[in-house]
Scaffold this active site. Structure first.
Site, PDB file in Angstrom:
ATOM      1  N   SER A 190       1.291  -1.705   0.145  1.00  0.00           N
ATOM      2  CA  SER A 190      -0.126   0.370  -0.407  1.00  0.00           C
ATOM      3  C   SER A 190       1.202   1.101  -0.200  1.00  0.00           C
ATOM      4  O   SER A 190       1.632   1.465  -1.080  1.00  0.00           O
ATOM      5  CB  SER A 190      -1.037   0.062   0.998  1.00  0.00           C
ATOM      6  OG  SER A 190      -1.431   0.727   1.281  1.00  0.00           O
TER       7      SER A 190
ATOM      8  N   GLU B 240      -2.249  -2.025  -8.476  1.00  0.00           N
ATOM      9  CA  GLU B 240      -3.059  -2.302  -7.661  1.00  0.00           C
ATOM     10  C   GLU B 240      -3.668  -0.940  -7.001  1.00  0.00           C
ATOM     11  O   GLU B 240      -2.751  -0.195  -7.235  1.00  0.00           O
ATOM     12  CB  GLU B 240      -2.844  -2.948  -6.247  1.00  0.00           C
ATOM     13  CG  GLU B 240      -2.128  -2.932  -5.743  1.00  0.00           C
ATOM     14  CD  GLU B 240      -2.402  -2.320  -4.431  1.00  0.00           C
ATOM     15  OE1 GLU B 240      -3.632  -1.871  -4.348  1.00  0.00           O
ATOM     16  OE2 GLU B 240      -2.235  -1.715  -3.514  1.00  0.00           O
TER      17      GLU B 240
ATOM     18  N   HIS C 206      -5.201  -5.132  -2.043  1.00  0.00           N
ATOM     19  CA  HIS C 206      -5.762  -4.867  -1.553  1.00  0.00           C
ATOM     20  C   HIS C 206      -7.001  -5.789  -1.002  1.00  0.00           C
ATOM     21  O   HIS C 206      -7.870  -5.819   0.069  1.00  0.00           O
ATOM     22  CB  HIS C 206      -6.430  -3.381  -0.880  1.00  0.00           C
ATOM     23  CG  HIS C 206      -5.599  -2.494  -0.908  1.00  0.00           C
ATOM     24  ND1 HIS C 206      -4.362  -1.608  -1.718  1.00  0.00           N
ATOM     25  CD2 HIS C 206      -5.303  -1.502   0.486  1.00  0.00           C
ATOM     26  CE1 HIS C 206      -3.929  -1.498  -0.943  1.00  0.00           C
ATOM     27  NE2 HIS C 206      -4.205  -0.927   0.605  1.00  0.00           N
TER      28      HIS C 206
END
Length: 382
Positions: free
Chosen positions: A152, A276, A341
């Protein structure tokens, strides 16, 4: 734990046998020693830090307990419980978080630096880091480079480590986040990347015939989600795996870490780029992608691999958007590899050479190349 530790050969001789002698300032590293030797073993020291968002005490204690259950010695950052006095989404001031990051990496006893969670704030730390100092202290006692893990927002650190240090890192779910609490497979899957060598391993969710996790400890749930991966543009490619969270990659455009994106294929060889994201509207994804296209980030790409798009929009809309921008390039593009995620997200080693096989109408496969089969010997893009 013993099933992992038995595979965790991490001696100096193992590093030598892997052919590791250092990294170039341009990031043109020799194959990572973690292709042939496990990054960690029982008794290793890991430094747990919060370079981005804050966490609660329960999550912190759960994270420490998880790492200790693997036989690791855990040293939490001095400021891991800190809170920024004005900005509530930051775990401490920039100086506090940077100090913990630098102290963790430069500690001679450190074997790995593990991000507790993501959120926001890691990129705020980069301009104040002395990367010459980080390079001087990047070696473990056994002669191999230390390992950085996280995903992330930690994408910003992965990019910096790739550019300034030229070392492989692990993009994986973080011990302070919900997947480690709620997923039946994430803890075991992450542990397998920490306690087993990387070379030759397939990435993403397994096909039905390979849905068991061979390294699972006794009594653990072993059934993993099955692959949903599909080929959007067929082809076969080989290159150094890079990328991460789309928002963070886009935010890094124009930074020192991404200043050479248009020349990277010429200077570093081919790349396979992964993207992503989470909680982004389709128009926002469009804006982020056009930023990467105009900035030349895809210039080094021999293939693009799409991970998860949790709480963004329907997957087919993301796929259509990517094809709209990149479909005419002719490079292979695959979707739904799960990284990012997804609640059961698989781990991804960045900065290692991988091969993508994406046949038309069939499930694509992506795997880490063995140490003797890297981009150093690869041919130019057709």
């Amino acid at each position: 734990m013993s099933s992992f530790a038995a595979n965790g050969v991490t001696s100096g001789s193992a590093a030598a046998s892997a052919g590791w002698s250092g990294v170039g300032r341009t990031g043109a590293a020799e194959p990572s020693p973690y292709l042939t030797s496990a990054p960690l073993q029982t008794g290793d020291t890991v430094r747990l830090i919060a370079p981005s968002g804050p966490t609660d005490e329960e999550s912190l204690l759960r994270a420490i307990a998880q790492l200790e259950s693997w036989g690791l010695h855990v040293v939490p950052g001095e400021n891991i419980r800190a809170r920024h006095p004005r900005v509530t989404y930051l775990a401490g001031t920039d100086r506090q978080r940077r100090d913990d990051l630098v102290a963790a990496w430069c500690d001679p006893d450190t074997d790995a630096v593990i991000a507790l969670r993501g959120g926001f704030g890691a990129m705020r730390l980069l301009d104040g880091i002395d990367f010459e100092l980080m390079r001087e202290h990047m070696w473990r006692r056994d002669g191999r480079p230390k390992l950085l893990t996280g995903s992330s927002d930690i994408t910003a650190l992965h990019q910096a480590w790739e550019h300034h240090l030229g070392v492989a890192t692990l993009f994986c779910p973080m011990v302070g986040n919900d997947p480690f609490k709620n997923s039946a497979v994430v803890p075991t899957e992450v542990a397998s990347w920490l306690f087993e060598p990387w070379g030759g391993r397939e990435l993403g969710f397994p096909a039905e015939e390979a849905a068991e996790t061979s390294a699972a400890p006794a009594g653990a749930e072993t059934a993993r989600p099955l692959s949903r991966a599909q080929t959007l543009v067929p082809g076969r490619a080989k290159g150094r795996l890079g990328g991460g969270n789309l928002s963070l990659v886009a935010a890094g455009m124009g930074s020192p870490e991404l200043a050479d994106v248009r020349q990277r294929r010429e200077t570093r060889g081919p790349s396979i780029l992964m993207l992503e994201d989470v909680d982004e509207e389709l128009y926002r994804l469009d804006n982020l992608l056009v930023q990467l296209v105009r900035g030349g980030w895809f210039a080094s790409a021999d293939a693009v691999v799409l991970g998860s798009w949790e709480d963004c929009t329907k997957v087919h809309e993301v796929e259509a958007l990517v094809i709209d921008y990149l479909g005419d390039t002719g490079i292979p593009i695959v979707s739904e590899m799960g990284f990012g995620h997804d609640p059961d997200a698989p781990s991804v080693p960045l900065g290692v050479d991988v091969t993508l096989d994406a046949p038309a109408g069939e499930r694509p496969r992506l795997w880490v190349d063995p140490a003797a089969n890297t981009t150093a010997e690869s041919e130019a893009r057709p």
